[in-house]
Scaffold this active site. Structure first.
Site, PDB file in Angstrom:
ATOM      1  N   ASN A 145      23.421 -25.265 -30.596  1.00 54.05           N
ATOM      2  CA  ASN A 145      23.702 -24.831 -29.398  1.00 54.05           C
ATOM      3  C   ASN A 145      24.416 -23.205 -29.226  1.00 54.05           C
ATOM      4  O   ASN A 145      23.953 -22.888 -30.048  1.00 54.05           O
ATOM      5  CB  ASN A 145      24.626 -26.071 -28.776  1.00 54.05           C
ATOM      6  N   ASP A 154      19.788 -37.881 -26.525  1.00 57.32           N
ATOM      7  CA  ASP A 154      20.699 -36.851 -27.255  1.00 57.32           C
ATOM      8  C   ASP A 154      20.864 -35.472 -26.103  1.00 57.32           C
ATOM      9  O   ASP A 154      22.372 -35.473 -26.127  1.00 57.32           O
ATOM     10  CB  ASP A 154      20.488 -35.715 -28.520  1.00 57.32           C
TER      11      ASP A 154
END
EC number: 3.1.2.2
Length: 350
Positions: free
Chosen positions: A36, A225
């Site tokens: 991320n 996810d």
């Protein structure tokens, strides 16, 4: 030994004694597209690596004797805890071992270690247990028998049989939820279930599938996810990471050409964690003979992190409908059960 080039990936087959439980190892360096914006590797990326190792070792084992050729398909992933975050530039060491076989299924236990290649420091990040079933290459709807393994001690087989019976029962108990559908709501209020719920629609293409036309379990888990992460980020509006995944049940195969809808909704919040239910529905748009069906389901737990990587309080969920209140209480029960289990493991032994 077999190597394959995809970034820096190394697959090593380690054979034990004749008939003994086989082992596999996979190594991969974590790149920016695996993480991320804060540099933490996505939980879905780790789950995909875990599943790849499990699929390889299970398929090898199920084809280790003369007979009809098959491919191992993922049926279930037991609860998986993310014990430590993994970062860009670290090397993931994924080791898999077959620990039990029933007549039609294989249990694989997987450990994931992260290595800082600058300092040599290693740490355990994940432990997972996966169950696979062998499907015939001639007819992927046909489940074949699994070759047995030799256990180093008699208790291993008995312990494995108990785990097999437990997961079989739990899989059956999840089927009652299969009618649930996440419906959109107009102009929802902040901190409600409707405010953060999210869906992703994905057309299953050849790159998502095995050579035999159905989706890799790891691909499905990665998409699940992603949706759970969007729900968590919408709810708390901070950097979030996967803390754990409750059992993921694969109720049916997803074939090439299907349109899948991955839906996520918040079910429970504690002071510093969020539980998100994720449902996967498959729509075989090119096959009029089959209706839309529930393909997979699971609960993901996320935590909110500061820029320094410390856990933050999360906004408390506001359940509105009776169903939302019921799911909140069920999530609270799961949370308290796991909290008690963790505390029991950490208490000093007399």
């Amino acid at each position: 030994m077999l190597t394959r080039c995809r970034g820096l990936v190394l697959l090593v087959l380690r054979k034990g004694a004749s008939g003994a439980c086989p082992r596999e190892k996979v190594k991969q360096i974590m790149r920016p597209d695996d993480a991320n914006v804060a540099g933490n590797v996505h939980g879905g990326t780790v789950l995909k690596m875990i599943e790849e190792a499990g699929a390889i070792i299970s398929t090898r084992h199920c084809n280790s004797q003369n007979g009809e050729r098959c491919v191992a398909a993922l049926a279930r992933v037991e609860r998986t805890d993310f014990l430590s975050p993994m970062c860009i530039g670290e090397v993931a060491h994924v080791s898999a071992e077959i620990t039990y076989t029933s007549k039609h299924s294989v249990e694989v236990q997987v450990n994931v270690m992260s290595e800082n290649i600058l300092t040599g420091t290693k740490k355990l990040t994940n432990k997972a247990t996966l169950w696979y079933v062998p499907l015939s290459l001639k007819n992927v709807d046909k489940v074949l028998e699994v070759p047995p393994v030799v256990y180093s001690r008699q208790e291993q087989e008995e312990e494995g049989r108990k785990r097999y019976e437990a997961q079989k029962l739990e899989r059956m108990e999840t089927k009652w939820r299969n009618g649930d559908i996440v419906q959109p709501v107009q102009n929802p209020e902040p901190n409600t279930v409707s405010y953060s719920q999210s869906s992703l629609i994905h057309l299953v293409g050849p790159s998502d599938c095995t050579l035999h036309g159905f989706v890799h379990g790891g691909v499905t888990m990665k998409l699940m996810d992603e949706v759970a992460g969007i729900v968590a980020a919408r709810h708390c509006k901070t950097n979030i990471v996967t803390a754990s995944v409750d059992a993921i049940n694969f109720h049916d195969k997803i074939r090439k050409g299907c349109v899948i809808t991955i839906s996520g909704r918040m079910t429970f919040t504690s002071n510093k964690s969020m539980e998100i239910e994720v449902l996967v529905d498959a729509d075989p748009v090119v096959d009029n003979s089959q209706k839309r069906y529930r393909a997979a389901s699971a609960f993901f737990t996320y935590v909110s992190l500061s820029q320094e990587g410390k856990s933050l309080p999360v906004p408390q969920l506001v359940p509105e409908t009776e169903d939302e209140k019921k799911r909140f209480e069920e999530g609270k029960g799961r949370y308290l059960q796991m909290k008690a289990k963790r505390q029991g493991h950490t208490e000093p032994q007399p």
